[in-house]
Design an enzyme around this catalytic site. Structure first.
Site, PDB file in Angstrom:
ATOM      1  N   LYS A   1      49.401  41.121  34.569  1.00 34.75           N
ATOM      2  CA  LYS A   1      48.261  40.448  35.144  1.00 34.75           C
ATOM      3  C   LYS A   1      48.349  38.801  35.145  1.00 34.75           C
ATOM      4  CE  LYS A   1      45.427  42.516  32.562  1.00 34.75           C
ATOM      5  NZ  LYS A   1      46.310  43.612  31.986  1.00 34.75           N
TER       6      LYS A   1
ATOM      7  N   ARG B   1      36.320  44.698  32.781  1.00 34.52           N
ATOM      8  CA  ARG B   1      37.184  45.970  32.383  1.00 34.52           C
ATOM      9  C   ARG B   1      36.372  47.110  31.942  1.00 34.52           C
ATOM     10  NH1 ARG B   1      41.553  42.760  30.234  1.00 34.52           N
ATOM     11  NH2 ARG B   1      42.066  43.556  28.309  1.00 34.52           N
TER      12      ARG B   1
ATOM     13  N   ARG C   1      57.597  40.378  25.219  1.00 27.74           N
ATOM     14  CA  ARG C   1      56.819  39.632  25.602  1.00 27.74           C
ATOM     15  C   ARG C   1      56.912  38.503  24.540  1.00 27.74           C
ATOM     16  NH1 ARG C   1      51.013  40.398  27.981  1.00 27.74           N
ATOM     17  NH2 ARG C   1      50.740  41.702  25.969  1.00 27.74           N
TER      18      ARG C   1
ATOM     19  N   ARG D   1      45.566  49.999  22.021  1.00 28.56           N
ATOM     20  CA  ARG D   1      45.144  49.320  23.340  1.00 28.56           C
ATOM     21  C   ARG D   1      45.107  50.526  24.596  1.00 28.56           C
ATOM     22  NH1 ARG D   1      48.682  44.417  23.134  1.00 28.56           N
ATOM     23  NH2 ARG D   1      47.656  43.529  25.180  1.00 28.56           N
TER      24      ARG D   1
ATOM     25  N   ARG E   1      52.271  37.893  20.368  1.00 29.75           N
ATOM     26  CA  ARG E   1      50.887  37.857  20.188  1.00 29.75           C
ATOM     27  C   ARG E   1      50.465  39.054  19.116  1.00 29.75           C
ATOM     28  NH1 ARG E   1      48.276  39.018  26.115  1.00 29.75           N
ATOM     29  NH2 ARG E   1      47.262  40.698  24.896  1.00 29.75           N
TER      30      ARG E   1
HETATM   31  P1  AP5 Z   1      52.007  39.959  31.328  1.00 30.03           P
HETATM   32  O1  AP5 Z   1      51.792  39.153  32.559  1.00 30.03           O
HETATM   33  O2  AP5 Z   1      51.705  39.208  30.026  1.00 30.03           O
HETATM   34  O3  AP5 Z   1      50.846  41.475  31.367  1.00 30.03           O
HETATM   35  P2  AP5 Z   1      49.286  41.298  31.334  1.00 30.03           P
HETATM   36  O4  AP5 Z   1      48.974  42.418  32.315  1.00 30.03           O
HETATM   37  O5  AP5 Z   1      48.639  39.850  31.269  1.00 30.03           O
HETATM   38  O6  AP5 Z   1      49.283  41.913  29.825  1.00 30.03           O
HETATM   39  P3  AP5 Z   1      48.257  41.815  28.545  1.00 30.03           P
HETATM   40  O7  AP5 Z   1      48.723  42.371  27.638  1.00 30.03           O
HETATM   41  O8  AP5 Z   1      47.828  40.255  28.571  1.00 30.03           O
HETATM   42  O9  AP5 Z   1      46.880  42.548  29.147  1.00 30.03           O
HETATM   43  P4  AP5 Z   1      45.830  43.185  28.045  1.00 30.03           P
HETATM   44  O10 AP5 Z   1      44.636  43.484  29.164  1.00 30.03           O
HETATM   45  O11 AP5 Z   1      46.171  44.280  27.040  1.00 30.03           O
HETATM   46  O12 AP5 Z   1      45.404  41.894  27.506  1.00 30.03           O
HETATM   47  P5  AP5 Z   1      44.571  40.748  27.457  1.00 30.03           P
HETATM   48  O13 AP5 Z   1      44.945  39.435  26.992  1.00 30.03           O
HETATM   49  O14 AP5 Z   1      43.921  40.869  28.797  1.00 30.03           O
HETATM   50  O15 AP5 Z   1      53.122  40.722  31.305  1.00 30.03           O
HETATM   51  C1  AP5 Z   1      53.887  41.566  30.316  1.00 30.03           C
HETATM   52  C2  AP5 Z   1      55.133  41.312  29.991  1.00 30.03           C
HETATM   53  O16 AP5 Z   1      56.175  41.852  31.182  1.00 30.03           O
HETATM   54  C3  AP5 Z   1      55.511  39.789  29.963  1.00 30.03           C
HETATM   55  O17 AP5 Z   1      56.535  39.911  28.920  1.00 30.03           O
HETATM   56  C4  AP5 Z   1      56.281  39.423  31.157  1.00 30.03           C
HETATM   57  O18 AP5 Z   1      57.051  38.474  31.382  1.00 30.03           O
HETATM   58  C5  AP5 Z   1      56.625  40.752  31.704  1.00 30.03           C
HETATM   59  N1  AP5 Z   1      56.627  41.238  33.267  1.00 30.03           N
HETATM   60  C6  AP5 Z   1      55.404  40.992  34.094  1.00 30.03           C
HETATM   61  N2  AP5 Z   1      55.693  41.315  35.132  1.00 30.03           N
HETATM   62  C7  AP5 Z   1      56.849  41.869  35.012  1.00 30.03           C
HETATM   63  C8  AP5 Z   1      57.693  42.673  36.121  1.00 30.03           C
HETATM   64  N3  AP5 Z   1      57.324  42.674  37.304  1.00 30.03           N
HETATM   65  N4  AP5 Z   1      59.017  43.096  35.812  1.00 30.03           N
HETATM   66  C9  AP5 Z   1      59.431  42.983  34.553  1.00 30.03           C
HETATM   67  N5  AP5 Z   1      58.731  42.395  33.321  1.00 30.03           N
HETATM   68  C10 AP5 Z   1      57.525  41.976  33.837  1.00 30.03           C
HETATM   69  O19 AP5 Z   1      43.258  41.182  26.252  1.00 30.03           O
HETATM   70  C11 AP5 Z   1      43.572  41.222  24.977  1.00 30.03           C
HETATM   71  C12 AP5 Z   1      42.341  41.686  24.383  1.00 30.03           C
HETATM   72  O20 AP5 Z   1      41.308  41.071  24.575  1.00 30.03           O
HETATM   73  C13 AP5 Z   1      41.909  43.262  24.691  1.00 30.03           C
HETATM   74  O21 AP5 Z   1      42.794  44.142  23.981  1.00 30.03           O
HETATM   75  C14 AP5 Z   1      40.395  43.332  24.281  1.00 30.03           C
HETATM   76  O22 AP5 Z   1      40.175  43.327  22.831  1.00 30.03           O
HETATM   77  C15 AP5 Z   1      39.973  41.609  24.624  1.00 30.03           C
HETATM   78  N6  AP5 Z   1      39.624  41.783  26.010  1.00 30.03           N
HETATM   79  C16 AP5 Z   1      40.196  40.951  26.989  1.00 30.03           C
HETATM   80  N7  AP5 Z   1      39.335  41.086  28.118  1.00 30.03           N
HETATM   81  C17 AP5 Z   1      38.119  41.902  27.797  1.00 30.03           C
HETATM   82  C18 AP5 Z   1      37.176  42.387  28.631  1.00 30.03           C
HETATM   83  N8  AP5 Z   1      36.990  42.071  29.847  1.00 30.03           N
HETATM   84  N9  AP5 Z   1      36.431  43.284  27.944  1.00 30.03           N
HETATM   85  C19 AP5 Z   1      36.518  43.492  26.826  1.00 30.03           C
HETATM   86  N10 AP5 Z   1      37.413  42.949  26.071  1.00 30.03           N
HETATM   87  C20 AP5 Z   1      38.264  42.389  26.655  1.00 30.03           C
HETATM   88 MG    MG Z   2      47.510  38.932  30.006  1.00 35.18          MG
END
Ligand code: AP5
Ligand code: MG
Length: 231
Positions: free
Chosen positions: A28, A103, A142, A186, A175
Site C-alpha cells: 500500500k 480498515r 522492509r 497483525r 519498524r
Molecule cells: P509496503 O508498501 O510498506 O506495504 P504496506 O501495505 O504499506 O504494509 P504495512 O505493513 O505498512 O501495512 P500495515 O497495514 O500492516 O501497516 P500500517 O502502517 O498501515 O511494502 C512492504 C514491503 O514489501 C516493502 O519492503 C516494499 O519495498 C516491498 N514491496 C512492496 N511491493 C512489492 C512488490 N510488488 N514486489 C516485491 N516487494 C514489494 O499500520 C500500522 C498499525 O497502525 C496497524 O497495525 C494498526 O495498529 C494501526 N493502524 C493503521 N491504520 C489503522 C486503521 N485504519 N484503523 C486502526 N488501526 C490502524
Molecule cells: Mg504501509
C-alpha cells in the site's frame, strides 16, 4: 475523456479520493507514493500518522501505542477522528490516496458519510492482493525512512545508497511492529476486518482487484490503467 491528472471527466468534479486496501506488507505504502506523485494527490497513511504521533510523544501517539505494539487495530473513534482531520487539511484539497484507512466497516461508513456531506464520494478502491507467505518475506526485508515514511526492501526495492533514504538521506530503520511475533498478530487480527471492508465496497462495485505479486512498477501500471480507463 480524461483530465490532466489522468482521471475521468466525472471524477474531476469533486476531490479525487482513491483507497488502497491490502494486508500487512501488501504494498500500500509503496504504491501510494507512486500514485500520489503520478496523479498529483496527497498520500494519507493512517499508520504513518500514528507513527508520527508516537515519535512526537503526543496524546494520540500514547493512545495508539499499546494497540500497535500488540498488532491490534487502534479503536475506531480515535482513528476516525484523526483521519478525518487529516482529510480536511489543505494538502488534500485536490484529493488523496488513502493508505490503510478505512480498515473497518465502521471507518468506511464514517468516511462515506463525511464525503457525502461535501457532495463527494470515493472514486475507486484498489485491492492489492498478495498471498500470506510472500507478505511475511516482504515485511522481514522492509526498511523504512523514519523521516518521510518511504518503504524500501533490501532485495526487491533497495535504496540507491545502502541504508539511506533516496529522498532525504535519513538512515533507514526497521519498524517496531515488523518483529515476527507482531507481524503474526497483525495478520491474525487485521485480515478479517479488511475482508469485511472489501466486501462493503465490492457491493458498491468500486473495487479494482490487482495482483500485488507482480514487480512494483507493473503493479503501479496496472492500477493506473484502471484509473485512466475510469470504469
Ligand atoms: P509496503 O508498501 O510498506 O506495504 P504496506 O501495505 O504499506 O504494509 P504495512 O505493513 O505498512 O501495512 P500495515 O497495514 O500492516 O501497516 P500500517 O502502517 O498501515 O511494502 C512492504 C514491503 O514489501 C516493502 O519492503 C516494499 O519495498 C516491498 N514491496 C512492496 N511491493 C512489492 C512488490 N510488488 N514486489 C516485491 N516487494 C514489494 O499500520 C500500522 C498499525 O497502525 C496497524 O497495525 C494498526 O495498529 C494501526 N493502524 C493503521 N491504520 C489503522 C486503521 N485504519 N484503523 C486502526 N488501526 C490502524
Ligand atoms: Mg504501509
Amino acid at each position: 475523456m480524461t483530465d490532466a491528472g489522468g482521471g475521468t471527466a466525472s471524477s474531476s468534479m469533486g476531490r479525487r479520493i482513491l483507497l488502497l486496501v491490502g494486508s500487512v506488507g501488501a504494498g500500500k505504502g509503496t504504491q501510494a507514493a507512486a500514485l500520489s506523485s503520478e496523479l498529483g494527490l496527497a498520500h494519507l497513511a493512517s499508520g504513518n500518522l500514528f507513527r508520527q504521533a508516537l515519535r512526537d510523544g503526543s496524546p494520540l501517539g500514547e493512545q495508539a501505542r499499546a494497540y500497535m505494539e500488540r498488532g491490534d487495530l487502534v479503536p475506531d473513534d480515535i482513528t476516525i477522528q484523526m483521519f478525518m482531520q487529516e482529510l480536511s487539511q489543505p494538502a488534500a484539497a485536490r484529493g488523496a490516496i488513502l493508505d490503510g484507512f478505512p480498515r473497518t466497516v465502521a471507518q468506511a461508513r464514517a468516511l462515506d458519510a463525511t464525503l457525502a456531506e461535501r457532495g463527494e464520494q470515493i472514486e475507486r478502491v484498489i485491492s492489492i492482493e498478495v498471498p500470506v507467505e510472500e507478505l511475511v518475506a516482504r515485511v522481514a526485508g522492509r526498511r523504512v525512512c523514519p523521516v518521510c515514511g518511504t518503504p524500501y526492501h533490501v532485495d526487491s526495492d533497495p535504496p540507491r545508497v545502502a541504508g539511506r533514504c533516496d529522498k532525504d538521506g535519513a538512515e533507514l530503520q526497521q519498524r517496531d511492529d515488523d518483529r515476527p511475533e507482531v507481524v503474526r498478530a497483525r495478520l491474525e487480527k487485521q485480515v478479517k476486518p479488511m475482508l469485511e471492508v472489501l466486501d462493503y465496497y465490492d457491493r458498491k462495485g468500486v473495487v479494482q482487484h490487482v495482483d500485488g505479486t507482480q514487480p512494483i512498477a507493473r503493479v503501479t501500471e496496472e492500477i493506473l490503467e484502471g484509473v485512466r480507463a475510469g470504469w
